[in-house]
Design a protein around this motif. Structure first.
Motif, mmCIF file in Angstrom:
data_model
loop_
_atom_site.group_PDB
_atom_site.id
_atom_site.type_symbol
_atom_site.label_atom_id
_atom_site.label_comp_id
_atom_site.label_asym_id
_atom_site.label_seq_id
_atom_site.Cartn_x
_atom_site.Cartn_y
_atom_site.Cartn_z
ATOM 1 N N ARG A 69 11.213 39.549 -26.845
ATOM 2 C CA ARG A 69 10.170 40.231 -27.614
ATOM 3 C C ARG A 69 9.697 39.372 -28.773
ATOM 4 O O ARG A 69 8.491 39.176 -28.978
ATOM 5 N N PHE A 70 10.640 38.839 -29.560
ATOM 6 C CA PHE A 70 10.279 38.023 -30.717
ATOM 7 C C PHE A 70 9.647 36.691 -30.281
ATOM 8 O O PHE A 70 8.756 36.181 -30.955
ATOM 9 N N SER A 71 10.134 36.136 -29.158
ATOM 10 C CA SER A 71 9.569 34.878 -28.661
ATOM 11 C C SER A 71 8.108 35.051 -28.277
ATOM 12 O O SER A 71 7.270 34.172 -28.530
ATOM 13 N N LYS A 72 7.790 36.180 -27.666
ATOM 14 C CA LYS A 72 6.401 36.449 -27.283
ATOM 15 C C LYS A 72 5.505 36.520 -28.505
ATOM 16 O O LYS A 72 4.410 35.938 -28.529
ATOM 17 N N VAL A 73 5.986 37.217 -29.544
ATOM 18 C CA VAL A 73 5.204 37.339 -30.777
ATOM 19 C C VAL A 73 5.025 35.973 -31.438
ATOM 20 O O VAL A 73 3.923 35.623 -31.897
ATOM 21 N N ALA A 74 6.100 35.166 -31.469
ATOM 22 C CA ALA A 74 6.028 33.840 -32.092
ATOM 23 C C ALA A 74 5.058 32.941 -31.336
ATOM 24 O O ALA A 74 4.282 32.188 -31.950
ATOM 25 N N ARG A 75 5.082 33.009 -30.024
ATOM 26 C CA ARG A 75 4.190 32.176 -29.221
ATOM 27 C C ARG A 75 2.735 32.577 -29.447
ATOM 28 O O ARG A 75 1.857 31.717 -29.593
ATOM 29 N N GLU A 76 2.488 33.870 -29.494
ATOM 30 C CA GLU A 76 1.123 34.344 -29.738
ATOM 31 C C GLU A 76 0.632 33.916 -31.114
ATOM 32 O O GLU A 76 -0.547 33.567 -31.285
#
Length: 226
Positions: free
Chosen positions: A79-86
């Motif tokens: 979840r956090f990785s997706k937000v960081a990538r975005e």
């Protein structure tokens, strides 16, 4: 005689007088003054390999912010990785400039995993940096590369995924300089992904490597390409 016929005959007469034997012949063109086939090809290839203009350089994003986002990616939480990538993608050119500044002309004094992640993200759509990736991937031609082998492998992997023909000639030139067998596998794979088989003979040699894992993966790469 019709007027139109008379005008036509008069024009022919004038042209004929212009081409009479009294006119001085044009100076012959020397072959040395003509561009050779090799020159034309070399010029055209150089034009094709030029990176696309990116316009005015953007201001680099905040270093602490970018490093924090990379650390979030490394943490492994989906979840956090997706937000960081975005977030990285939304920063666009400013994030790319900051990441590239950590890698060229030499890697910054940062944790190896952060630099590795920076190389990986520079292959992402919206942050792609072909020149930085090629610089890292082909640094093996230097007597001592400033980049670790895993970082160079990641650059080769990203170039293969990008399938950008502008990298092709520089990767082909690097074939005779790459000394690490594992990196050569990725170099050969990247060239195959770009539709070029220049590294195939050396890949066949790798199938006879004393490292059974490397030999098997090389064989699988060749079979997939075939």
């Amino acid at each position: 005689m019709r007027l139109s016929t008379w005008i036509g005959l008069s024009a022919l007469a004038l042209l004929g007088s212009g081409c009479s034997s009294e006119s001085e012949p044009a100076a012959p063109v020397s072959n040395s003054d003509l561009p050779t086939y090799e020159d034309i090809v070399a010029t055209r290839l150089a034009e094709v390999c030029q990176p696309e203009p990116t316009g005015e350089a953007a201001e680099p994003a905040d270093a602490d912010q970018i490093e924090g986002l990379l650390q979030t990616l490394l943490a492994g939480n989906a979840r956090f990785s997706k937000v960081a990538r975005e977030e990285l993608l939304s920063l666009g050119e400013s994030a790319r400039v900051r990441l590239a500044s950590w890698l060229v002309p030499e890697p910054a004094a940062m944790a190896p995993e952060i630099l590795h992640q920076a190389v990986q993200i520079l292959g992402a759509e919206g942050l792609r940096d072909l020149d930085t990736l090629v610089t890292i991937a082909t640094s093996g031609r230097l007597e001592v590369s400033p980049y670790s082998l895993p970082v160079r492998r990641e650059a080769l992997y990203q170039l293969g995924l990008m399938k950008d023909d502008r990298a092709l000639l520089r990767l082909i030139r690097h074939l005779k300089y790459e000394k690490d067998p594992e990196n050569f596998l990725w170099l050969g794979w990247a060239l195959l992904e770009l539709g070029n088989g220049s590294g195939v003979p050396a890949l066949y040699d790798l199938t006879r490597s004393e490292d059974p894992d490397l030999a098997a993966r090389t064989q699988a790469t060749l079979q997939q390409a075939a």
